[in-house]
Design a protein around this motif. Structure first.
Motif, PDB file in Angstrom:
ATOM      1  N   ALA A 163      53.778  32.337 -29.777  1.00  0.00           N
ATOM      2  CA  ALA A 163      54.748  31.387 -29.246  1.00  0.00           C
ATOM      3  C   ALA A 163      54.482  31.100 -27.773  1.00  0.00           C
ATOM      4  CB  ALA A 163      56.168  31.933 -29.426  1.00  0.00           C
ATOM      5  N   ALA A 164      54.166  32.145 -27.010  1.00  0.00           N
ATOM      6  CA  ALA A 164      53.895  31.966 -25.584  1.00  0.00           C
ATOM      7  C   ALA A 164      52.649  31.105 -25.372  1.00  0.00           C
ATOM      8  CB  ALA A 164      53.727  33.329 -24.909  1.00  0.00           C
ATOM      9  N   VAL A 165      51.600  31.356 -26.168  1.00  0.00           N
ATOM     10  CA  VAL A 165      50.367  30.580 -26.019  1.00  0.00           C
ATOM     11  C   VAL A 165      50.591  29.122 -26.402  1.00  0.00           C
ATOM     12  CG1 VAL A 165      48.009  30.305 -26.862  1.00  0.00           C
ATOM     13  CG2 VAL A 165      48.879  32.586 -26.333  1.00  0.00           C
ATOM     14  N   LEU A 166      51.255  28.888 -27.542  1.00  0.00           N
ATOM     15  CA  LEU A 166      51.520  27.516 -27.964  1.00  0.00           C
ATOM     16  C   LEU A 166      52.430  26.793 -26.976  1.00  0.00           C
ATOM     17  CD1 LEU A 166      51.957  27.930 -31.825  1.00  0.00           C
ATOM     18  CD2 LEU A 166      50.116  26.745 -30.640  1.00  0.00           C
ATOM     19  N   GLY A 167      53.422  27.518 -26.461  1.00  0.00           N
ATOM     20  CA  GLY A 167      54.300  26.902 -25.459  1.00  0.00           C
ATOM     21  C   GLY A 167      53.551  26.536 -24.196  1.00  0.00           C
ATOM     22  N   ALA A 168      52.653  27.431 -23.753  1.00  0.00           N
ATOM     23  CA  ALA A 168      51.838  27.127 -22.574  1.00  0.00           C
ATOM     24  C   ALA A 168      50.939  25.929 -22.805  1.00  0.00           C
ATOM     25  CB  ALA A 168      51.011  28.357 -22.191  1.00  0.00           C
ATOM     26  N   LEU A 169      50.360  25.837 -24.013  1.00  0.00           N
ATOM     27  CA  LEU A 169      49.508  24.704 -24.335  1.00  0.00           C
ATOM     28  C   LEU A 169      50.304  23.413 -24.380  1.00  0.00           C
ATOM     29  CD1 LEU A 169      47.285  26.409 -27.061  1.00  0.00           C
ATOM     30  CD2 LEU A 169      46.518  25.593 -24.819  1.00  0.00           C
ATOM     31  N   GLY A 170      51.533  23.494 -24.895  1.00  0.00           N
ATOM     32  CA  GLY A 170      52.388  22.306 -24.911  1.00  0.00           C
ATOM     33  C   GLY A 170      52.723  21.834 -23.506  1.00  0.00           C
TER      34      GLY A 170
END
Length: 200
Positions: free
Chosen positions: A186-193
């Motif tokens: 979730a943290a990685v996807l949120g950062a990518l978003g």
């Protein structure tokens, strides 16, 4: 166009697929969490849209984005919002047990398609790669071959990932660490978003 062009394209494509990003992360998680069918279906959705972005680049969509930057910005923001939506859901449900979907393959396919549809920068990446690798005077049939080749490579790679990560050992390891792994994802996807929103 000759076989050397396709080989160079495939090597570049494999390197791009191996780079950590929302597509790879989503496919890996679906494979280990829900098994081979869901992982392969996710890869099929990802691959179909990735190949479509390559087709769009071959047909000149990056020129449309240059002429109409608001269209690119709208797609980029929409994609970033979708990635953030997935990240919030993963974080929220990190401690919940896995639920069995009645149609895991269908849902996984559309989820994978949506993740790659959320990244309009793929057109710009594809356009830059295509310009460097292929000659400028491609026929429509050659463009179709490039798109079909792209799709086949994506399907094979994601099927191999799904087979490797859908084993009992991988699933048991994931379940043991599910809250931590889901929140990391979730943290990685949120950062990518967020990066997609803030980048030019």
């Amino acid at each position: 166009m000759d076989p050397a062009h396709l080989i160079a394209f495939n090597l570049t494509l494999l390197a791009a697929m191996a780079a950590p990003g929302p597509a790879l992360l989503y496919a890996l998680r679906m494979s280990v969490a829900h098994g081979f069918t869901a992982g392969a279906a996710t890869g099929a959705g990802l691959g179909l849209v990735a190949a479509a972005w390559t087709g769009a680049a071959l047909l000149g969509l990056e020129a449309v984005f240059t002429l109409f930057p608001w269209a690119f910005a709208a797609l980029k923001v929409g994609g970033a919002i979708y990635l953030l939506y997935i990240a919030v859901g993963l974080w929220r449900d990190a401690r919940r047990p896995l639920g069995d979907s009645p149609h895991p393959g269908r849902r996984a396919f559309w989820g994978g398609a949506a993740v790659n549809a959320a990244n309009p920068k793929a057109v710009l990446f594809a356009a830059s790669v295509l310009i460097v690798i292929f000659p400028p005077d491609l026929t429509l049939a050659q463009k179709g071959l490039i798109v079909g080749n792209h799709l086949v490579v994506e399907l094979i790679v994601y099927a191999l990932f799904a087979a490797a990560l859908s084993t009992s050992a991988a699933r048991n390891g994931y379940l043991a660490a599910k809250p931590h792994l889901d929140r990391l994802a979730a943290a990685v996807l949120g950062a990518l978003g967020l990066k997609l929103i803030l980048s030019r």
